[in-house]
Design a protein around this motif. Structure first.
Motif, short mmCIF file in Angstrom:
data_model
loop_
_atom_site.label_atom_id
_atom_site.label_comp_id
_atom_site.label_asym_id
_atom_site.label_seq_id
_atom_site.Cartn_x
_atom_site.Cartn_y
_atom_site.Cartn_z
N SER A 37 108.37 7.75 101.05
CA SER A 37 109.69 7.41 101.56
C SER A 37 109.95 5.92 101.38
O SER A 37 109.02 5.11 101.28
CB SER A 37 109.78 7.78 103.05
OG SER A 37 109.72 9.17 103.22
N PRO A 38 111.22 5.51 101.35
CA PRO A 38 111.53 4.10 101.14
C PRO A 38 111.15 3.25 102.34
O PRO A 38 111.00 3.74 103.45
CB PRO A 38 113.05 4.11 100.93
CG PRO A 38 113.51 5.35 101.62
CD PRO A 38 112.42 6.34 101.44
N THR A 39 110.96 1.96 102.07
CA THR A 39 110.68 1.00 103.13
C THR A 39 111.98 0.34 103.55
O THR A 39 112.80 -0.05 102.70
CB THR A 39 109.68 -0.06 102.62
OG1 THR A 39 108.46 0.58 102.25
CG2 THR A 39 109.39 -1.09 103.70
N PRO B 244 107.21 26.64 96.75
CA PRO B 244 108.39 26.10 97.45
C PRO B 244 108.10 25.88 98.93
O PRO B 244 107.47 26.71 99.58
CB PRO B 244 109.45 27.18 97.24
CG PRO B 244 108.67 28.44 97.03
CD PRO B 244 107.41 28.06 96.32
N TYR B 245 108.57 24.74 99.42
CA TYR B 245 108.28 24.33 100.80
C TYR B 245 109.51 24.59 101.68
O TYR B 245 110.64 24.31 101.26
CB TYR B 245 107.93 22.84 100.83
CG TYR B 245 107.55 22.35 102.21
CD1 TYR B 245 106.26 22.52 102.69
CD2 TYR B 245 108.49 21.74 103.03
CE1 TYR B 245 105.91 22.09 103.96
CE2 TYR B 245 108.16 21.32 104.31
CZ TYR B 245 106.86 21.49 104.77
OH TYR B 245 106.53 21.08 106.02
N SER C 165 116.29 19.75 102.01
CA SER C 165 115.45 19.08 101.03
C SER C 165 115.22 20.01 99.84
O SER C 165 115.37 21.23 99.94
CB SER C 165 114.11 18.66 101.64
OG SER C 165 114.29 17.66 102.62
N ASP C 166 114.84 19.42 98.73
CA ASP C 166 114.53 20.18 97.53
C ASP C 166 113.25 20.98 97.79
O ASP C 166 112.18 20.38 98.02
CB ASP C 166 114.34 19.22 96.36
CG ASP C 166 114.11 19.91 95.03
OD1 ASP C 166 113.69 21.10 95.03
OD2 ASP C 166 114.32 19.27 93.99
N ARG C 167 113.31 22.29 97.76
CA ARG C 167 112.15 23.10 98.10
C ARG C 167 111.00 22.88 97.13
O ARG C 167 109.83 23.08 97.50
CB ARG C 167 112.52 24.58 98.14
CG ARG C 167 113.50 24.94 99.25
CD ARG C 167 113.46 26.42 99.54
NE ARG C 167 112.14 26.79 100.08
CZ ARG C 167 111.70 28.05 100.15
NH1 ARG C 167 112.46 29.04 99.68
NH2 ARG C 167 110.51 28.31 100.64
N GLN D 78 112.45 14.87 98.55
CA GLN D 78 113.78 14.53 98.07
C GLN D 78 114.82 15.39 98.78
O GLN D 78 114.61 16.59 98.97
CB GLN D 78 113.89 14.76 96.56
CG GLN D 78 112.88 13.97 95.75
CD GLN D 78 113.03 12.47 95.92
OE1 GLN D 78 114.16 11.96 95.93
NE2 GLN D 78 111.92 11.77 96.05
N HIS D 79 115.92 14.78 99.18
CA HIS D 79 116.97 15.51 99.87
C HIS D 79 117.75 16.39 98.88
O HIS D 79 117.94 16.03 97.72
CB HIS D 79 117.96 14.56 100.55
CG HIS D 79 117.30 13.51 101.40
ND1 HIS D 79 116.14 13.74 102.08
CD2 HIS D 79 117.66 12.24 101.69
CE1 HIS D 79 115.80 12.65 102.75
NE2 HIS D 79 116.71 11.73 102.52
N ASP D 80 118.20 17.52 99.38
CA ASP D 80 119.16 18.37 98.67
C ASP D 80 120.17 18.82 99.72
O ASP D 80 119.89 19.71 100.52
CB ASP D 80 118.48 19.56 98.02
CG ASP D 80 119.46 20.46 97.26
OD1 ASP D 80 120.69 20.25 97.38
OD2 ASP D 80 119.01 21.39 96.57
N LEU D 81 121.32 18.19 99.74
CA LEU D 81 122.29 18.42 100.81
C LEU D 81 123.27 19.54 100.49
O LEU D 81 124.28 19.68 101.18
CB LEU D 81 123.06 17.12 101.09
CG LEU D 81 122.19 15.93 101.55
CD1 LEU D 81 123.06 14.74 101.89
CD2 LEU D 81 121.32 16.31 102.74
N THR D 82 122.96 20.36 99.49
CA THR D 82 123.86 21.46 99.14
C THR D 82 124.09 22.38 100.33
O THR D 82 125.24 22.67 100.71
CB THR D 82 123.30 22.26 97.95
OG1 THR D 82 123.09 21.37 96.85
CG2 THR D 82 124.27 23.36 97.54
N GLU D 83 123.01 22.87 100.93
CA GLU D 83 123.15 23.78 102.07
C GLU D 83 123.65 23.08 103.33
O GLU D 83 124.47 23.65 104.05
CB GLU D 83 121.84 24.51 102.33
CG GLU D 83 121.56 25.62 101.34
CD GLU D 83 120.56 26.64 101.84
OE1 GLU D 83 120.55 27.76 101.33
OE2 GLU D 83 119.79 26.32 102.78
#
Length: 360
Positions: free
Chosen positions: A2-4, A304-305, A310-312, A317-322
């Motif tokens: 994750s970013p700092t 897949p997680y 998030s991208d499964r 990484q985020h996936d904000l589609t849903e």
């Protein structure tokens, strides 16, 4: 990884912060002057939420007080805190604190929860808040005060009887969280049946009716931080009507919202939502590395997680589609007027939502 992020304490002046925002290509208007309401402060402006006028832009966010009596009634500490909410001057009191719809759904044995015997004490709690606000800000001050009640079931993180004893009720067996919180992946007892879920939906509706009777103007159907509502959103592998497809995974929220609207058509609805999730994190195992350099490392995961938002196949990484699809569902079909966005869970990745800076 994750970013700092820079700590707020790093910035010694408003211009330092403004320069940092410019470096990040972020457009956030800032003023060096603190304005009063008489000077037309933006924070003093009112806003309209359906039929409710909210007198300013200050809000009290819901937390978990964990200082009620064992039978779910407010203690003197609970009462004092809610009085201070009223004294604060904030005009949106989002739930005050989490209110469990059942005894066994509490995250702590000193959490407020629904029982017919607890309706009058909860009304007294709300009355004390409103009276404190009126006494401090004038006889008309409560006219633009909006107070709600956050309805919850703690699911995987239920501790209804002992602070040190988890008594989880889960939507599905999780590939990492089961082991992290000592749940056997083959134990069927924590797993909620469909019939139990339908009973829980009725418990939410019953609690909402009590909230309206007491005088709350809205209820929050809590869907964040790994609690039960949030967990349903990632129940990709659960069979039956509450898992698999997006429609099934949001059915819990949909049926609660529709049931409340049918029973309490004048009650406004809100949702506190974890917009995205990630795997559990742990501190950087390299103790020679200063912790300030990063927020730790994720536990090893397979794909897949199951992480909503998030991208499964790459859950860091985020996936904000849903999540965007869910926000549209809440707005367009469920008549949900208030959204309070958070992320992740303080139980396994607290650095995502802050104020924690590091993982557990």
């Amino acid at each position: 990884m994750s970013p700092t992020y820079k700590r707020i304490g790093h910035f010694r002046s408003i211009s330092d912060f403004s320069d940092y925002l410019t470096q990040q290509n972020a457009s956030v208007p800032l003023s060096p002057d603190i304005l009063s309401a008489q000077q037309n402060s933006p924070l003093a402006k009112s806003l309209q939420i359906q039929s409710h006028t909210v007198g300013n832009r200050f809000a009290i966010h819901p937390m978990e007080g964990w200082d009620a009596t064992p039978d779910g009634k407010p203690s003197e500490h609970t009462t004092r805190r809610w009085q201070n909410f009223g004294l604060s001057g904030a005009k949106l009191i989002w739930g005050g604190e989490a209110f469990s719809v059942t005894q066994d759904g509490r995250a702590n044995p000193n959490q407020l929860y629904y029982h017919p015997d607890n309706i009058l004490p909860l009304k007294s709690l709300l009355d004390n808040l409103t009276n404190a606000h009126t006494n401090r800000f004038g006889s008309d001050a409560a006219n633009n005060l909006l107070v709600g009640l956050q309805l919850t079931h703690s699911g995987r993180f239920s501790r209804p009887n002992e602070k040190t004893k988890l008594e989880p009720r889960i939507a599905y067996h999780h590939p990492l969280l089961d082991a992290k919180f000592n749940i056997s992946p083959t134990d069927p007892k924590p797993l909620l049946t469909d019939d139990e879920i339908y009973q829980l939906i009725e418990a939410y509706i019953t609690s909402a009716k009590a909230a309206e009777e007491i005088g709350f103007k809205f209820v929050d159907i809590k869907h964040c931080h790994g609690y039960l509502g949030h967990e349903f959103l990632s129940a990709y592998d659960r069979p039956g009507p509450f898992g698999g497809s997006f429609e099934n995974r949001t059915r819990f929220l949909t049926l609660i919202a529709q049931g409340i609207k049918q029973a309490c058509p004048n009650l406004t609805l809100g949702v506190r939502l974890s917009l995205f999730d990630q795997p559990p994190f742990k501190p950087d195992p390299d103790l020679s590395t200063p912790r300030k350099l990063g927020p730790g490392t994720p536990d090893p995961f397979n794909t897949p997680y199951p992480a909503f938002g998030s991208d499964r196949n790459d859950p860091l990484q985020h996936d904000l589609t849903e999540p965007i699809q869910l926000l549209k569902l809440m707005r367009d079909q469920l008549n949900i007027a208030l959204i309070n966005l958070s992320a992740g869970s303080p139980y396994y990745n607290p650095h995502i939502q802050r104020p924690a800076y590091f993982p557990p």
